[in-house]
Design an enzyme around this catalytic site. Structure first.
Site, PDB file in Angstrom:
ATOM      1  N   GLU A 177      -6.273  -9.287   3.414  1.00  0.00           N
ATOM      2  CA  GLU A 177      -5.178  -8.433   4.400  1.00  0.00           C
ATOM      3  C   GLU A 177      -5.127  -9.390   5.681  1.00  0.00           C
ATOM      4  O   GLU A 177      -6.203  -9.808   6.336  1.00  0.00           O
ATOM      5  CB  GLU A 177      -5.676  -7.348   4.868  1.00  0.00           C
ATOM      6  CG  GLU A 177      -5.478  -6.117   3.678  1.00  0.00           C
ATOM      7  CD  GLU A 177      -6.025  -4.750   4.202  1.00  0.00           C
ATOM      8  OE1 GLU A 177      -5.823  -4.258   5.255  1.00  0.00           O
ATOM      9  OE2 GLU A 177      -6.536  -4.141   3.275  1.00  0.00           O
ATOM     10  N   GLN A 189       2.241  -6.110   5.433  1.00  0.00           N
ATOM     11  CA  GLN A 189       2.364  -5.737   4.071  1.00  0.00           C
ATOM     12  C   GLN A 189       3.716  -6.342   3.663  1.00  0.00           C
ATOM     13  O   GLN A 189       4.780  -6.452   4.713  1.00  0.00           O
ATOM     14  CB  GLN A 189       1.904  -4.251   3.860  1.00  0.00           C
ATOM     15  CG  GLN A 189       0.501  -3.984   4.168  1.00  0.00           C
ATOM     16  CD  GLN A 189       0.443  -2.559   3.745  1.00  0.00           C
ATOM     17  OE1 GLN A 189       1.210  -1.862   2.932  1.00  0.00           O
ATOM     18  NE2 GLN A 189      -0.839  -2.019   4.295  1.00  0.00           N
ATOM     19  N   ASN A 232     -12.371  -1.045  -0.779  1.00  0.00           N
ATOM     20  CA  ASN A 232     -11.495  -1.758   0.453  1.00  0.00           C
ATOM     21  C   ASN A 232     -12.364  -1.257   1.569  1.00  0.00           C
ATOM     22  O   ASN A 232     -12.746  -0.135   1.653  1.00  0.00           O
ATOM     23  CB  ASN A 232     -10.157  -1.256   0.285  1.00  0.00           C
ATOM     24  CG  ASN A 232      -9.346  -1.692   1.597  1.00  0.00           C
ATOM     25  OD1 ASN A 232      -9.156  -2.791   1.728  1.00  0.00           O
ATOM     26  ND2 ASN A 232      -9.287  -0.857   2.382  1.00  0.00           N
ATOM     27  N   GLU A 233     -12.762  -2.262   2.334  1.00  0.00           N
ATOM     28  CA  GLU A 233     -13.295  -1.978   3.551  1.00  0.00           C
ATOM     29  C   GLU A 233     -14.280  -0.820   3.662  1.00  0.00           C
ATOM     30  O   GLU A 233     -14.318   0.115   4.125  1.00  0.00           O
ATOM     31  CB  GLU A 233     -12.219  -1.634   4.654  1.00  0.00           C
ATOM     32  CG  GLU A 233     -11.181  -2.651   5.091  1.00  0.00           C
ATOM     33  CD  GLU A 233     -10.312  -2.541   6.208  1.00  0.00           C
ATOM     34  OE1 GLU A 233     -10.269  -1.497   6.945  1.00  0.00           O
ATOM     35  OE2 GLU A 233      -9.767  -3.539   6.566  1.00  0.00           O
ATOM     36  N   TYR A 277      -6.885  -9.327  11.277  1.00  0.00           N
ATOM     37  CA  TYR A 277      -5.469  -9.040  11.869  1.00  0.00           C
ATOM     38  C   TYR A 277      -5.176  -9.715  13.126  1.00  0.00           C
ATOM     39  O   TYR A 277      -6.241  -9.809  13.818  1.00  0.00           O
ATOM     40  CB  TYR A 277      -5.302  -7.587  11.863  1.00  0.00           C
ATOM     41  CG  TYR A 277      -5.004  -6.857  10.674  1.00  0.00           C
ATOM     42  CD1 TYR A 277      -3.581  -6.919   9.999  1.00  0.00           C
ATOM     43  CD2 TYR A 277      -5.888  -6.291   9.859  1.00  0.00           C
ATOM     44  CE1 TYR A 277      -3.429  -6.187   8.966  1.00  0.00           C
ATOM     45  CE2 TYR A 277      -5.875  -5.524   8.680  1.00  0.00           C
ATOM     46  CZ  TYR A 277      -4.372  -5.609   8.310  1.00  0.00           C
ATOM     47  OH  TYR A 277      -4.107  -5.128   6.891  1.00  0.00           O
ATOM     48  N   GLU A 336       0.811  -1.194  -0.029  1.00  0.00           N
ATOM     49  CA  GLU A 336      -0.088   0.032  -0.093  1.00  0.00           C
ATOM     50  C   GLU A 336       0.876   1.346   0.077  1.00  0.00           C
ATOM     51  O   GLU A 336       1.960   1.328   0.573  1.00  0.00           O
ATOM     52  CB  GLU A 336      -0.817   0.033   1.309  1.00  0.00           C
ATOM     53  CG  GLU A 336      -1.904   1.178   1.174  1.00  0.00           C
ATOM     54  CD  GLU A 336      -2.942   0.785   2.445  1.00  0.00           C
ATOM     55  OE1 GLU A 336      -2.701  -0.209   3.157  1.00  0.00           O
ATOM     56  OE2 GLU A 336      -3.886   1.691   2.463  1.00  0.00           O
TER      57      GLU A 336
HETATM   58  O1  AHR Z   1      -2.982  -2.588   6.260  1.00  0.00           O
HETATM   59  C1  AHR Z   1      -3.197  -1.503   6.703  1.00  0.00           C
HETATM   60  C2  AHR Z   1      -4.806  -1.224   6.779  1.00  0.00           C
HETATM   61  O2  AHR Z   1      -5.628  -1.870   7.478  1.00  0.00           O
HETATM   62  C3  AHR Z   1      -5.340  -0.999   5.314  1.00  0.00           C
HETATM   63  O3  AHR Z   1      -5.065   0.141   4.608  1.00  0.00           O
HETATM   64  C4  AHR Z   1      -6.696  -1.362   5.598  1.00  0.00           C
HETATM   65  O4  AHR Z   1      -7.517  -1.949   4.379  1.00  0.00           O
HETATM   66  C5  AHR Z   1      -6.839  -1.957   7.064  1.00  0.00           C
HETATM   67  O5  AHR Z   1      -7.726  -1.264   7.756  1.00  0.00           O
END
Ligand code: AHR
Length: 505
Positions: free
Chosen positions: A307, A356, A174-175, A251, A27
């Protein structure tokens, strides 16, 4: 010392483990693109057209199958036309999500496609729904993939690229429930249908359109998307689903209800809570898959985790908006566990992208402007596991295990195992997630004779061990694996990850 026993059936092949489960995400965030991949043509660091050579070389060794770009949250404020044409004439913008810094658009479409060519990776481009337009997204696809006469083709040619590129994967925002527009599920589902309608297949380029999916296990979001997927024809020769994939993000941090904590300073309790949180992705995938089986029993739609990874507090003294974190053996074990879970869901899960690739969150590579390049422990798990890419999953059953570790109401089973075959070889990956106990793992290899076993081990004296420009504390070493009468014995020290490559007769 604890013990575990397992059985692997070498002659019972399961689904293909898509190589795209080993995908990546880059990103415009912190020092991932600028100062990570991109140093510019005038840099003293060796580069190819501005792209840092040693970063590319290190990543090529991982066989990266695809790279997602330009975001993340950034994708929904990115306007691709600002990133084409002569670099000195490109306008700037403010990256409001990540550090509120100036984005000068020096790295744009042509630079990203050149990076994918250098990496030999499929591009996965994420379009802008939140602040963009249908026309803007549609024209981006035309610019990238069309041949013959058209306004976007003329523009691309004027910018120095004659032939269209191949773009297999395209994300629709995205999101969208958050940074991508704060939409409600049904509203986004309709938007996704509208945008997907104008994401055309030009010539031979067949797009795999990916709808922006849920946070974690938000099944309400996924169900709204699934209700919105119906076949459409619009005069095309082949009717197709309006989008082909549905994503979600997951995450890992220290666990529910506790602080994220430091990447490098943590105790056993935080270590275990991290592993329990990492395990949570299993139930999340299970939930999304079960719902998809109701709406899409023939499994024509793919589930994509675009992600995933660990998310710690930033390193002291760094910009909080840059998400720069160190990466320890603990992160490597999280990665190993994720891959075991991903393989177990290979029937439905077709792609996953770690967040990332360079200098941000759970990175493969950490760099600095002076030219240092550090391979993280996570990098080594990707490298040790690359033999699973596009291999066929083998059933690996744990039949006896040590007692689970108990943390509050949660339990952690400390042994994790996965296996796959490419026909004449099999690859086993195993983790010992105990912070205190070494493990002897005995595996009964059934169904086919095995000739040779070659083992590798990733470990260190403590789970906080990590690599810096000055010292490498975590990197794989050759390891012993004993093979006798179809029985494999592997010693896994506490907090370690190992692989065994088997030659099948
Ligand atoms: O990876 C960091 C961020 O996490 C991304 O930009 C977003 O999609 C997520 O909340």
């Amino acid at each position: 010392m604890s013990t575990a026993a397992a059985v692997i059936d070498l002659d019972v092949t399961g689904p293909k483990i898509s190589k795209h489960l080993y995908g990546h995400f880059a990103e415009h965030l912190g020092r991932c693109i600028y100062g990570g991949f991109w140093v510019g043509e005038d840099s003293e660091l060796p580069n190819t057209g501005g792209i840092r050579t040693d970063v590319v070389d290190a990543l090529r060794a991982l066989n990266i199958p695809n790279l997602r770009w330009p975001g993340g949250c950034f994708a929904d404020e990115y306007h691709w036309m600002d990133g084409i044409g002569p670099r000195d004439q490109r306008p700037s913008m403010v990256n409001t999500h990540w550090g509120n810094v100036e984005e000068n658009n020096q790295f744009g479409t042509h630079e990203f496609m050149a990076l994918c060519e250098l990496l030999d990776a499929d591009p996965y481009i994420n379009g802008n729904v939140g602040s963009g337009t249908v026309r803007e997204m549609s024209e981006w696809v035309e610019y990238l993939t069309r041949d013959g006469a058209s306004p976007m083709v003329s523009l691309r040619k004027a910018n120095g690229r004659d032939k269209p590129w191949r773009v297999p994967y395209f994300g629709i925002g995205n999101e969208a429930w958050g940074c991508g527009g704060q939409m409600r599920a049904e509203a986004y589902a309709d938007e996704a249908r509208r945008y997907a309608t104008y994401l055309r297949d030009h010539g031979d380029n067949e797009l795999y359109r990916i709808a922006a999916g849920a946070s974690d296990g938000d099944l309400v979001w996924t169900e709204a998307l699934l209700k919105a997927v119906s076949q459409m024809n619009c005069g095309r020769v082949k009717p197709r689903k309006i989008f082909q994939g549905v994503s979600f993000h997951y995450y890992t941090h220290g666990g529910e209800g506790i602080r994220r904590g430091s990447a490098t300073e943590f105790g056993d309790d935080h270590f275990y809570r991290t592993m329990i949180k990492a395990n949570g992705i299993d139930a999340v995938i299970r939930g999304h898959s079960a719902l998809m089986d109701v709406y899409d029993p023939d499994r024509t739609l793919g589930l994509i985790c675009d992600e995933w990874g660990t998310w710690w507090e930033v390193e002291p003294g760094t910009n909080p908006g840059f998400l720069y974190q160190q990466n320890t053996l603990r992160d490597a074990l999280v990665a190993g566990r994720h891959f075991d879970i991903f393989h177990a869901h290979a029937e439905r899960l077709v792609m996953a992208n770690i967040a990332q690739t360079v200098n941000v969150l759970q990175a493969m590579i950490l760099t600095d402007d002076a030219g240092a390049l550090v391979l993280t422990p996570t990098y080594h798990v990707f490298e040790m596991n690359k033999g699973h890419q596009d291999a066929l999953r083998l059933p690996a059953h744990l039949i006896s295990t040590p007692d689970p570790v108990e943390i509050d109401d949660d339990q952690l089973q400390p042994v994790s195992l996965t296996a796959s075959t490419t026909g004449d070889r099999a690859l086993l990956s195993a983790s010992n997630l105990s912070a205190t106990e070494d493990l002897t793992l005995s595996i009964d290899l059934r169904g086919r004779p095995v000739r040779n076993a070659t083992a590798r081990l990733l470990s260190a004296d403590r789970p906080q061990a990590h690599n810096t420009p000055e010292a490498t504390a975590v990197s794989p070493v050759q390891h012993e694996a004993t093979l006798a009468d179809g029985k494999l014995t592997l010693e896994l020290p506490k907090h370690s990850f190992g692989t065994v490559s088997l030659e099948l007769a």
